[in-house]
Each structure stands twice: as structure tokens, then as C-alpha cells.
Write an enzyme that holds these catalytic residues in place. Structure first.
Site, PDB file in Angstrom:
ATOM      1  N   GLU A 152       0.696  -1.101   0.132  1.00  0.00           N
ATOM      2  CA  GLU A 152      -0.184   0.426  -0.235  1.00  0.00           C
ATOM      3  C   GLU A 152       1.106   0.737  -0.379  1.00  0.00           C
ATOM      4  OE1 GLU A 152      -4.193  -1.116   2.160  1.00  0.00           O
ATOM      5  OE2 GLU A 152      -2.499  -1.548   3.836  1.00  0.00           O
TER       6      GLU A 152
ATOM      7  N   GLU B 177      -8.720   5.515  10.033  1.00  0.00           N
ATOM      8  CA  GLU B 177      -9.590   7.035  11.499  1.00  0.00           C
ATOM      9  C   GLU B 177      -8.574   7.358  11.537  1.00  0.00           C
ATOM     10  OE1 GLU B 177     -10.671   1.632  11.878  1.00  0.00           O
ATOM     11  OE2 GLU B 177      -9.068   3.074  11.426  1.00  0.00           O
TER      12      GLU B 177
ATOM     13  N   LYS C 234     -12.109   2.077   0.724  1.00  0.00           N
ATOM     14  CA  LYS C 234     -10.874   1.414   0.050  1.00  0.00           C
ATOM     15  C   LYS C 234     -11.460   0.692  -1.329  1.00  0.00           C
ATOM     16  CE  LYS C 234      -6.911   1.108   3.223  1.00  0.00           C
ATOM     17  NZ  LYS C 234      -6.128  -0.453   3.137  1.00  0.00           N
TER      18      LYS C 234
ATOM     19  N   TYR D 252     -18.266  24.573  -0.838  1.00  0.00           N
ATOM     20  CA  TYR D 252     -17.296  23.092  -0.637  1.00  0.00           C
ATOM     21  C   TYR D 252     -16.132  22.643  -2.521  1.00  0.00           C
ATOM     22  CZ  TYR D 252     -21.023  22.860  -4.331  1.00  0.00           C
ATOM     23  OH  TYR D 252     -21.588  23.526  -5.926  1.00  0.00           O
TER      24      TYR D 252
END
Length: 136
Positions: A36, A88, A114, A68
Site C-alpha cells: 500500500e 481512522e 478502499k 465545497y
């Protein structure tokens, strides 16, 4: 204080409005596995920002709301600015950056997914959802 005013003050902040950003697609290098970090992967981010949007509804002025477009740029920078092992921690960094940039935002809910997690299973995505209050 009147009962009507007390009831109004007790309403959740999201009654005054929410900014929604859905399926923001960002490529990054987060995760606990070496591949990763080396290869990276796609992440999908959904955001709900609680803020009082009633002034913007009346004024039709961008200065009275949460832009935004600017929020997306801030989220992208916070999410890719450093490597996170855990979703997290990445979600908290995103929420902290949004609170710093937009004082009217009182709560942020971050959903991170993911789409192709490096696990031996067939699934659409794996992810987390965390809510953060200003001042927590």
C-alpha cells in the site's frame, strides 16, 4: 425563555443545514501493508458538514456558506499531505483541517472507503465512518 425558543435551541445543528460531498476519489499511499505504501491505491471519501446555511439560502451569496470547492481542495491536501496507516487517523486529519478552515462547521462525518483493499476476499469496498464535533 419561551417553550418555542427552547425547542428551537434544542434542535440538532444539522437542522440548519448540511454540506454533502460524495465519492471524492483520491489516490494515496495509506495503509499498514508495504504494498500500500509502495503502490498506493484509490480511496473514496464522503463528507457531511453541519453548518447553519440559512443565511446563504436568503442571500444567495457564496460568502454566507461553506464553499465545497474549497472544502474539496482542503480535504485533498489533508488526506495526501502525509501517510497514514489507519483510515481512522486520516479521517481525523480531514475533519481537523475542515474545522480549521471553516469556523461555521460544527460537525463533520467522514466516510472513507478502499474500493480494492489488499485482502483475500471479493467485496465492493472496506472502510470506516467517523463523526467529529468541533472542540472534541
Amino acid at each position: 425563555m419561551s417553550q418555542a425558543r427552547a425547542a428551537h435551541d434544542a434542535r440538532p445543528a444539522h437542522d440548519a443545514g448540511q454540506i454533502l460531498i460524495e465519492k471524492l476519489d483520491i489516490y494515496a499511499y495509506h495503509g499498514v501493508f508495504a504494498e500500500e505504501e509502495r503502490l498506493g491505491q484509490r480511496f473514496l471519501i464522503d463528507l457531511v458538514l453541519d453548518a447553519d446555511l440559512r443565511a446563504a439560502a436568503s442571500s444567495d451569496d457564496l460568502a454566507d456558506t461553506v464553499d465545497y470547492g474549497r472544502a474539496v481542495a482542503i480535504v485533498s491536501e489533508a488526506f495526501t499531505g502525509r501517510r497514514f496507516q489507519l483510515l481512522e487517523a486520516a479521517a481525523k486529519a480531514v475533519a481537523d483541517a475542515l474545522f480549521a478552515a471553516f469556523p461555521p462547521v460544527t460537525r463533520v462525518v467522514v466516510t472513507l472507503r478502499k474500493p480494492s483493499p489488499p485482502i483475500p476476499a471479493t467485496l465492493a469496498a472496506a472502510g470506516i465512518r467517523l463523526g467529529f464535533q468541533r472542540g472534541d
